[in-house]
Design a protein around this motif. Structure first.
Motif, short mmCIF file in Angstrom:
data_model
loop_
_atom_site.label_atom_id
_atom_site.label_comp_id
_atom_site.label_asym_id
_atom_site.label_seq_id
_atom_site.Cartn_x
_atom_site.Cartn_y
_atom_site.Cartn_z
N ALA A 114 19.58 7.77 20.72
CA ALA A 114 18.34 8.23 21.33
C ALA A 114 17.37 8.60 20.23
O ALA A 114 17.72 9.37 19.33
N THR A 115 16.16 8.02 20.27
CA THR A 115 15.19 8.34 19.21
C THR A 115 14.32 9.52 19.61
O THR A 115 13.80 10.23 18.75
N THR A 116 14.12 9.73 20.90
CA THR A 116 13.43 10.93 21.38
C THR A 116 14.36 11.61 22.39
O THR A 116 15.44 11.11 22.63
N ALA A 117 13.91 12.74 22.91
CA ALA A 117 14.68 13.35 23.99
C ALA A 117 14.75 12.33 25.13
O ALA A 117 13.71 11.83 25.56
N THR A 118 15.96 12.00 25.54
CA THR A 118 16.14 10.87 26.45
C THR A 118 16.99 11.26 27.64
O THR A 118 17.95 12.04 27.51
N GLU A 119 16.63 10.70 28.79
CA GLU A 119 17.47 10.86 29.96
C GLU A 119 17.93 9.47 30.37
O GLU A 119 17.11 8.55 30.47
N ALA A 120 19.22 9.31 30.55
CA ALA A 120 19.75 7.99 30.90
C ALA A 120 20.70 8.11 32.08
O ALA A 120 21.43 9.10 32.21
N ALA A 121 20.64 7.10 32.94
CA ALA A 121 21.56 7.05 34.08
C ALA A 121 22.72 6.15 33.70
O ALA A 121 22.53 5.00 33.36
N ALA A 122 23.94 6.72 33.71
CA ALA A 122 25.12 5.95 33.33
C ALA A 122 25.88 5.55 34.59
O ALA A 122 26.08 6.35 35.50
N ILE A 123 26.27 4.28 34.63
CA ILE A 123 27.12 3.80 35.73
C ILE A 123 28.44 3.35 35.10
O ILE A 123 28.45 2.45 34.25
N ALA A 124 29.53 3.99 35.49
CA ALA A 124 30.83 3.70 34.88
C ALA A 124 31.52 2.55 35.59
O ALA A 124 31.41 2.42 36.81
N ARG A 125 32.25 1.76 34.81
CA ARG A 125 32.94 0.61 35.38
C ARG A 125 33.90 0.99 36.51
O ARG A 125 33.85 0.39 37.58
N PRO A 126 34.78 2.03 36.31
CA PRO A 126 35.71 2.36 37.40
C PRO A 126 34.99 2.73 38.70
O PRO A 126 35.38 2.27 39.77
N ASP A 127 33.90 3.53 38.56
CA ASP A 127 33.15 3.93 39.75
C ASP A 127 32.51 2.73 40.42
O ASP A 127 32.51 2.60 41.64
N TRP A 128 31.94 1.84 39.58
CA TRP A 128 31.26 0.67 40.12
C TRP A 128 32.26 -0.25 40.82
O TRP A 128 32.02 -0.76 41.91
N MET A 129 33.42 -0.46 40.16
CA MET A 129 34.46 -1.31 40.75
C MET A 129 34.90 -0.73 42.09
O MET A 129 35.06 -1.45 43.08
N ASN A 130 35.11 0.60 42.11
CA ASN A 130 35.51 1.27 43.34
C ASN A 130 34.44 1.10 44.42
O ASN A 130 34.76 0.86 45.59
N LEU A 131 33.17 1.19 44.00
CA LEU A 131 32.08 1.07 44.97
C LEU A 131 32.04 -0.33 45.58
O LEU A 131 31.93 -0.47 46.80
N ILE A 132 32.17 -1.36 44.74
CA ILE A 132 32.07 -2.70 45.31
C ILE A 132 33.35 -3.06 46.07
O ILE A 132 33.35 -3.94 46.92
N GLU A 133 34.42 -2.31 45.80
CA GLU A 133 35.64 -2.46 46.62
C GLU A 133 35.38 -1.90 48.02
O GLU A 133 35.78 -2.49 49.02
N ARG A 134 34.71 -0.73 48.05
CA ARG A 134 34.44 -0.09 49.33
C ARG A 134 33.28 -0.77 50.06
O ARG A 134 33.26 -0.84 51.27
N ARG A 135 32.27 -1.19 49.29
CA ARG A 135 31.09 -1.82 49.88
C ARG A 135 30.89 -3.19 49.26
O ARG A 135 30.06 -3.35 48.35
N PRO A 136 31.66 -4.17 49.72
CA PRO A 136 31.59 -5.50 49.07
C PRO A 136 30.19 -6.08 49.09
O PRO A 136 29.83 -6.82 48.18
N SER A 137 29.38 -5.72 50.09
CA SER A 137 28.04 -6.31 50.15
C SER A 137 27.22 -5.92 48.93
O SER A 137 26.39 -6.71 48.45
N ILE A 138 27.44 -4.70 48.41
CA ILE A 138 26.73 -4.28 47.20
C ILE A 138 27.13 -5.17 46.03
O ILE A 138 26.29 -5.64 45.26
N GLY A 139 28.43 -5.42 45.93
CA GLY A 139 28.94 -6.26 44.86
C GLY A 139 28.33 -7.66 44.92
O GLY A 139 27.86 -8.19 43.91
#
Lengths: 174, 360
Positions: A114-139
């Motif tokens: 980060a070169t300045t004060a930064t806010e970032a949204a992180a999406i983790a692989r396990p959470d994402w995998m779990n989400l598309i498992e539960r909601r295949p349409s999102i995947g």
């Protein structure tokens, strides 16, 4: 009028937060409905970084993809000596990096700072995998944009290094 | 070596400190931990079903409520249909024993006589007359007392209503929220993690959650299969109280190896006292254990932990010392979960790989 009350309440809850706006503007999430975007938002980890703080380092096992909500991040490639860093890219609000981590646990190929004060949204692989498992349409609705994104990166990487300027941008696969 | 790398080298000590603090807190509140542990286990077991419900557009709270209704219904059914059956079978065994006991002293005396006649040296040991009947009387007293007290023991356990009720209320209550909001809790916890450990924490939590869940579901499923197989086998050979014995074997199998052993011992006692087929019982449990070892376990527990028998033994002993029967049953799944956790932690916290081949 109960109807007016309910629509008012609904619009109150549907009001988009800055994070949702940033996410909605990304090509990766372009095909998702508002409701599906809320599902994505529910698995997002919001991280704040001070100026100069390392987000991840080359060689780390990649677990999360980041979207910059505010601030600026530079992507650097450590030299063999590990001392001098070659800057590959500077990313701003709405930019996305580390997306390969959504697909596998291969080591990070570059360092993100980060070169300045930064806010970032992180999406983790396990959470994402779990989400598309539960909601295949999102995947389904994310696969094509994700493939397009990776194809674009691959095409850039495969471009012959005729002009020296494009060489750096080509390695922007973090 | 730059400062970042130096900081990385010291990555382990805050984690060790955190583990120590967590361990201390858990030790201090250990008395009230078992409903929490039970709730967590229930949540782990039901979570895949709730996920499947969500996949079919059912809200999580609805799936959980439906599951609770089904499980509650099964428990009520079990109480109304299975409990009387269990008590009947226990009662029958008790009655049979009463008619069988008077015959035993004669047999034992005959054996003592037979030994005395052939090995005269033995006579100096067994001076007392009617040794057989005395042994039998002592054993009989103990056994009848135990058997007569079995229903009393069960009622006594049930009569401790505060504890039982608190479990029946607390465990579903806690498990409900763990199942519905577990991800939010996890996200809240991860939000507290410093940036430096963020990604490592993500992968460790995901790995631990998955392996522990798989392990617990595996152990339960295996016990269920073993209990069912044993019950069916015992019903085929026509043993009295087949359901009781199969049920006990399945439940005891939560403690590895103990299921079949307890099944054989209790089954043989039942067969002996009711004139059943003793060899049949042994064969049934040999076959059940064989199927369990060679077919069920490799499939169900294949990608899970395997604990050394000594570790299992020590875990059960400690569990029994500190948590009674519940502790004994929970000890092995908990040790399994602990081993899985440590293993995943080690994998997750391995130093980063710096290879020039992967760069670019």
């Amino acid at each position: 009028m109960p109807n007016a009350l309910w629509t008012n309440l609904a619009s109150l809850f549907r009001a988009r937060t800055p994070l949702a706006k940033v996410l909605a503007d990304l090509p990766l999430f372009a095909d998702l409905t508002t409701q599906q975007l809320e599902e994505i938002e529910r698995i997002v980890h919001l991280r704040t970084y001070r100026a100069g703080e390392v987000i991840f380092e080359a060689g780390d096992a990649g677990v999360a993809m980041y979207v910059i909500v505010a601030g600026e991040v530079k992507i650097v490639l450590p030299d063999e000596s590990g001392e001098k860093n070659r800057e590959l890219a500077r990313l701003g609000m709405g930019d996305l990096f580390g997306e390969l981590a959504l697909l596998d646990a291969s080591p990070r190929s570059a360092t993100a700072i980060a070169t300045t004060a930064t806010e970032a949204a992180a999406i983790a692989r396990p959470d994402w995998m779990n989400l598309i498992e539960r909601r295949p349409s999102i995947g389904v609705r994310m696969m094509l944009p994700l493939s397009r994104l990776l194809a674009a990166r691959l095409r850039m990487a495969n471009r012959p290094p005729s002009d020296s300027e494009s060489d750096d941008a080509g390695e922007d696969t973090v | 070596m730059n400062a970042v790398e130096k900081a990385r080298r010291n990555v382990w000590w805050p984690i060790v400190l955190l583990a120590l603090v967590v361990g201390l807190v858990l030790y201090l509140v250990r008395g009230s931990l078992s409903p929490l542990v039970l709730s967590a286990i229930v949540a782990y077991l039901l979570n895949p079903l709730v996920d499947i419900g969500e996949r079919h557009a059912l809200p999580r709270w609805l799936t959980i409520t439906l599951l609770y209704v089904v499980i509650g219904g099964l428990i009520v059914l079990a109480i109304f249909y299975l409990m009387p059956l269990l008590f009947d079978q226990l009662h029958e065994i008790q009655q049979r024993l009463k008619t069988l006991w008077p015959l035993l002293p004669g047999y034992l005396d005959a054996i003592v006589e037979w030994v005395n006649a052939r090995i005269p040296a033995f006579r100096s040991f067994i001076e007392e007359p009617q040794l057989g009947s005395r042994i039998v009387n002592t054993a009989q007293e103990w056994l009848t007392r135990t058997l007569e007290h079995t229903p009393a023991l069960l009622t006594k356990a049930l009569s401790n209503l505060v504890v039982v009720l608190s479990y029946f209320v607390m465990v579903p209550f806690i498990a409900f929220f763990l199942l519905r909001d577990g991800r939010q809790f996890k996200r809240g916890l991860i939000a507290l993690v410093p940036n430096r450990y963020f990604e490592a924490t993500l992968s460790v939590i995901a790995g631990v959650g998955e392996s522990v869940g798989r392990y617990l579901r595996g152990v339960l499923l295996e016990s269920l299969t073993l209990g069912l197989m044993a019950t069916i086998g015992l019903l085929i050979i026509g043993l009295k109280a087949a359901i009781v014995v199969g049920f006990v074997a399945g439940f005891m199998n939560l403690i590895p190896y103990l299921g079949s052993i307890a099944g054989v011992v209790i089954g043989c006692l039942v067969a002996l006292s009711t004139g059943g087929n003793v060899i049949g019982v042994v064969i049934v449990f040999a076959v059940v254990q064989f199927i369990d070892n060679w077919f069920v376990q490799p499939i169900i527990l294949s990608r899970s932990v395997r604990l050394h028998p000594l570790v299992i033994f020590l875990a059960v002993v400690f569990g029994g010392t500190y948590g009674g029967l519940l502790g004994m049953v929970l000890a092995v799944p908990l040790s399994g979960a602990f081993v899985v956790t440590v293993r995943t932690l080690r994998e997750g916290l391995r130093p980063p790989v710096y290879s020039s081949a992967s760069a670019g």
